[in-house]
Design a protein around this motif. Structure first.
Motif, PDB file in Angstrom:
ATOM      1  N   ARG A  82     115.883  11.515 -34.279  1.00 21.35           N
ATOM      2  CA  ARG A  82     115.532  10.153 -34.672  1.00 21.35           C
ATOM      3  C   ARG A  82     114.679   9.429 -33.633  1.00 21.35           C
ATOM      4  N   GLU A 121     116.844  13.235 -46.112  1.00 20.48           N
ATOM      5  CA  GLU A 121     117.340  12.075 -46.857  1.00 20.48           C
ATOM      6  C   GLU A 121     117.511  10.868 -45.935  1.00 20.48           C
ATOM      7  N   GLU A 122     118.056  11.111 -44.750  1.00 24.36           N
ATOM      8  CA  GLU A 122     118.242  10.020 -43.785  1.00 24.36           C
ATOM      9  C   GLU A 122     116.894   9.465 -43.320  1.00 24.36           C
ATOM     10  N   GLN A 172     114.087   9.481 -44.921  1.00 23.66           N
ATOM     11  CA  GLN A 172     113.511   8.710 -46.023  1.00 23.66           C
ATOM     12  C   GLN A 172     114.199   7.346 -46.139  1.00 23.66           C
ATOM     13  N   ARG A 173     115.522   7.342 -46.036  1.00 25.01           N
ATOM     14  CA  ARG A 173     116.277   6.092 -46.127  1.00 25.01           C
ATOM     15  C   ARG A 173     115.878   5.119 -45.010  1.00 25.01           C
ATOM     16  N   LEU A 174     115.638   5.647 -43.802  1.00 27.80           N
ATOM     17  CA  LEU A 174     115.254   4.811 -42.665  1.00 27.80           C
ATOM     18  C   LEU A 174     113.770   4.458 -42.658  1.00 27.80           C
ATOM     19  N   GLY A 175     113.000   5.126 -43.512  1.00 24.21           N
ATOM     20  CA  GLY A 175     111.567   4.852 -43.581  1.00 24.21           C
ATOM     21  C   GLY A 175     110.779   5.398 -42.399  1.00 24.21           C
TER      22      GLY A 175
END
Length: 180
Positions: A81, A149-150, A152-155
């Motif tokens: 991240r 998925e994470e 994408q969710r966080l942009g």
């Protein structure tokens, strides 16, 4: 800091982060980009860094992340991240599982014959081969898909490629554009 321009005329301030399973082609792509762009390449979860005590490993990674101009690669989603946020471009390699398994086995054979690979020093053992094959086998379901998925969710911006050649061409094309 003395900067050497790359043959493409690009500066060495670009930060490129590569994510993928064992055998996905991260090291191959990192080495090619490092050579073409004259940017240092680091394996964030290689045996040399993983052998450091935890505090030294964290300190090393944080210091490296602050530098200008790096190509870093990692398997572990837990490293990702902060590196995605620090990178100018992040590539996720989704090489087919059968190709990854073949590459892991072929690399193990070459290591048995004495060839060394960055981040994987020493002889191949059954334990290390079993670990890499196991990680390669379960990577998509247990690491890659939840991680994407994470992201994408966080942009967070990432580019996904199933092959190194396409990723290499895309990185070179992207880096001919000015940094944002």
């Amino acid at each position: 800091m003395n900067k050497m321009p790359s043959p493409l005329g690009l500066g060495s301030d670009y930060r490129i982060y590569l994510i993928g399973a064992p055998g996905s082609g991260k090291s191959f792509l990192a080495e090619r980009l490092s050579h073409a762009l004259h940017i240092a390449w680091h394996d964030l979860d290689g045996e040399d860094i993983d052998s450091l005590p935890l505090l030294e490993r964290i300190t090393y990674r944080k210091a490296l992340q602050q530098q200008k101009g790096w190509i870093c690669e990692a398997v572990s989603q837990s490293i990702g991240r902060d590196w995605i946020q620090a990178a100018d471009i992040t590539i996720v390699l989704t090489t087919p599982r059968i190709v990854r398994i073949w590459r892991v086995l072929f690399r193990a054979l070459l290591k048995t014959l004495g060839r060394q690979f960055k981040g994987q020093w020493g002889k191949e053992t059954w334990a290390s081969l079993r670990f890499r094959l196991g990680m390669t086998w379960r990577y998509d379901k247990t690491i890659l898909y939840p991680f994407l998925e994470e992201i994408q969710r966080l942009g967070l911006p990432v580019v996904v490629f199933a092959d190194n050649q396409a990723a290499y061409a895309a990185v070179l094309e992207r880096l001919t554009q000015p940094l944002d």
